[in-house]
Scaffold this active site. Structure first.
Site, PDB file in Angstrom:
ATOM      1  N   GLU A 353       0.802  -1.229   0.000  1.00 48.10           N
ATOM      2  CA  GLU A 353       0.000   0.000   0.000  1.00 48.10           C
ATOM      3  C   GLU A 353       0.833   1.277   0.000  1.00 48.10           C
ATOM      4  O   GLU A 353       0.539   2.210   0.732  1.00 48.10           O
ATOM      5  CB  GLU A 353      -0.927   0.015   1.230  1.00 48.10           C
ATOM      6  CG  GLU A 353      -1.911  -1.122   1.240  1.00 48.10           C
ATOM      7  CD  GLU A 353      -2.781  -1.145   2.497  1.00 48.10           C
ATOM      8  OE1 GLU A 353      -3.985  -1.415   2.350  1.00 48.10           O
ATOM      9  OE2 GLU A 353      -2.270  -0.906   3.612  1.00 48.10           O
TER      10      GLU A 353
HETATM   11  C1  TNX Z   1      -4.475  -3.808   4.652  1.00 48.62           C
HETATM   12  S1  TNX Z   1      -2.956  -6.039   3.909  1.00 48.62           S
HETATM   13  C2  TNX Z   1      -3.185  -3.626   5.134  1.00 48.62           C
HETATM   14  C3  TNX Z   1      -2.996  -3.231   6.531  1.00 48.62           C
HETATM   15  C4  TNX Z   1      -4.293  -3.071   7.253  1.00 48.62           C
HETATM   16  C5  TNX Z   1      -5.244  -4.166   6.846  1.00 48.62           C
HETATM   17  C6  TNX Z   1      -6.541  -4.149   7.610  1.00 48.62           C
HETATM   18  C7  TNX Z   1      -1.799  -5.138   3.978  1.00 48.62           C
HETATM   19  C8  TNX Z   1      -0.562  -5.708   3.521  1.00 48.62           C
HETATM   20  N1  TNX Z   1      -2.039  -3.919   4.451  1.00 48.62           N
HETATM   21  O1  TNX Z   1      -2.245  -2.039   6.595  1.00 48.62           O
HETATM   22  O2  TNX Z   1      -4.030  -3.126   8.617  1.00 48.62           O
HETATM   23  O3  TNX Z   1      -5.513  -4.028   5.477  1.00 48.62           O
HETATM   24  O4  TNX Z   1      -7.338  -5.230   7.278  1.00 48.62           O
END
Ligand code: TNX
Length: 549
Positions: A353
């Site tokens: 992300e």
């Molecule tokens: C996505 S999955 C994220 C996290 C969040 C999560 C909550 C991923 C690699 N990153 O930063 O905590 O969703 O479900």
């Protein structure tokens, strides 16, 4: 360990052993029904148990490769029983003795040799390798054999589940402590069977992490991924950069006081896990998810201005300054320190992300951090996005997107595989322990959907993503993100029963897994969790015995 599942006994269409096994299953179903199943859909065809009236048939999670009941035979543990732990058997004997001491009140001696009667014996043998073990319960002994101490420890978890649920209590309970006659031969399907704890969004103490380790060990989990940094907190003290922890670790989601691990704390966690043959994989997330660090030192920021600490739950707004040398000086210090404190082979560099980093900067970043990890003698793990950059040999990409929901997720994981990386499967709509079970779940999120127990169980890592096959898959992992998770009860509620579901996907042969059978075996875990004071979710999909509520 990935490969074709071994030929199995005990499955429909199987051999004589298969028929014995089906008999065992009928017995198990009958036991569930007569134990006052309180849920619609509980087995209707209960038959009276005849062979061994007072001993429940084995209902194990994860299901072993092969289980053969020995009809009419039981072993009963008494205060005269001894644990014979032959040289090389590691912590398995003392671990077992510790569990038995609390609930039975028996102080069973752990000795290195002696008579073969009235013993639980743990011994190394040349027949098994790695985590494989075999277990034989006769009238006079329980014999556990494995090629390694780790294998013996996994076998001890099976033995725990063969004893009555009260064995898990922390105070002395009444016996009898009877184990059904059985022969188990077992080995894992996948090498990486993990769970992740997000200690960044909410901080969890060493004691809380240790408690979670013990619960995971019961299901043969062998990897603990610790998410040590994120926008809301930096959770590990690093020499030379004191403000990372003292300031960057000073809060958490919701504005609580946060916390961090000293290096001694972290070492305690690593050692505690190692005593349970669980490998710690530390994660320092970047280039996104870095606000806590950016807030700690102004010079980490491209504009030399430190942002404020962050206690919300948004993602995607922070980025390391890719062009600045200090970014890599810091990462070299942090990853070097973690490499020295961590005996396991992997450092996880996050990589998810990174919405505030350009694609070009992202690729530059991955290209720079890979050699840092390698220089410190470790292999690199990261979320699937890292496939967009250049990966060092032996890397691991952790697939977290949903199978249908993200084209970029499937693209990057395939790019990682094309570079020779192995994949750990954590699809969010199956394996994320922070997703709500249903719309009434108080905790958790629902961006990847609702994840009931059957959703968590009924999928296969080797056929989830086109182009990622059994040989590419290193294993599975169930991450517990902690935006909404604060207490042990919260951890328990989201992890149980889904963590055991993911653990079985990682351990059991594909052909051994069926939801209709798993739900009965899972039901038998309920009384164990009650004895362990685990606050589990009473899914309506599982025929829990009444006594477990
Ligand atoms: C996505 S999955 C994220 C996290 C969040 C999560 C909550 C991923 C690699 N990153 O930063 O905590 O969703 O479900």
């Amino acid at each position: 360990m990935a490969g074709a599942p071994p030929a199995r006994s005990g499955r429909p269409g199987g051999t004589l052993a298969g028929r014995t096994d089906r008999g065992r299953r009928v017995l198990a179903a009958g036991a569930a029904a007569t134990a006052l199943a309180c849920v619609p859909g509980a087995p209707a065809t209960a038959r009276p148990a005849t062979a061994t009236p007072h001993v429940a048939a084995p209902r194990l999670v994860p299901e072993p490769s092969s289980v053969r009941a020995v009809p009419g035979v039981t072993f009963t543990l008494t205060r005269a029983t001894r644990i014979v732990a032959r040289p090389g058997s590691g912590t398995a004997g003392t671990y077992l003795a510790g569990i038995l001491r609390r609930s039975t009140g028996y102080r069973l001696p752990v000795v290195a040799g002696g008579a073969a009667h009235d013993v639980i014996s743990l011994a190394l043998s040349g027949r098994e390798q790695g985590e494989a073990y075999r277990l034989a319960v006769s009238r006079t002994s329980v014999r556990l054999e494995a090629g390694t101490a780790e294998g013996l420890f996994r076998g001890v978890q099976t033995l725990r589940q063969l004893l009555p649920p009260a064995v898990e209590a922390s105070t002395v309970q009444r016996g009898p402590w009877t184990v059904p006659g059985v022969r188990v031969e077992d080995s894992p399907r996948f090498a990486w069977r993990g769970t992740m704890l997000d200690v960044a969004r909410h901080f969890f103490t060493v004691g809380q992490v240790e408690r979670y380790i013990d619960l995971a060990a019961l299901y043969k989990i062998n990897t603990l991924h610790l998410h040590l940094s994120d926008d809301q907190g930096w959770r590990i003290a690093i020499d030379g950069w004191p403000r990372l922890a003292s300031y960057g670790g000073s809060t958490e989601v919701g504005g609580g006081k946060g916390g961090y691990y000293t290096q001694a704390d972290y070492t305690r966690i690593v050692r505690y896990a190692a005593e349970r043959y669980i490998t710690v994989v530390p994660e320092i997330d970047g280039p996104g998810h870095t606000n806590a660090a950016l807030a700690s030192y102004a010079r980490f920021n491209c504009d030399d201005k430190a942002p404020p600490l962050y206690t919300g739950t948004d993602v995607g707004f922070s980025s390391w300054c890719i062009a600045k040398p200090v970014t890599y000086e810091l990462l070299d210090d942090v990853l070097g320190r973690l490499a020295r404190l961590t005996p396991g082979p992997y450092l996880h560099i996050g990589g998810d992300e990174a919405h505030s980093t350009t694609a070009a900067d992202y690729a530059t970043y991955i290209g720079r951090i890979g050699p840092i990890v390698t220089a410190h003698g470790k292999k690199m793990a990261g979320w699937n996005e890292i496939g967009a950059g250049r990966l060092p040999a032996g890397s691991v990409a952790q697939y977290w997107n949903t199978a249908t929901g993200s084209e970029s997720g499937t693209r990057t994981v395939r790019e990682a595989v094309a570079q020779g990386a192995k994949v750990v499967m954590s699809p969010a709509n199956r394996a994320y322990l922070d997703m709500k079970y249903d719309e009434n779940t108080r905790l958790g999120q629902d961006w990847a959907g609702l994840v009931e127990v059957r959703d968590a169980y009924d999928w296969d890592p080797a056929s989830l993503v086109d182009g990622v096959t059994e040989k590419d898959v290193l294993g599975v992992e169930a991450p517990l993100w902690s935006e909404t998770i604060v207490t042990d009860d919260d951890i328990d509620y989201m992890a149980f029963p889904r963590l055991p579901a993911i653990a079985e996907i990682g351990w059991s042969p594909r052909a051994a897994r069926a939801w209709s059978d798993f739900r009965l075996r899972l039901a038998a875990q309920g009384p164990r969790w009650s004895a362990l004071s685990v606050n589990y979710y009473r899914s309506p999909q599982v025929p829990w015995p009444m006594t477990a509520s």
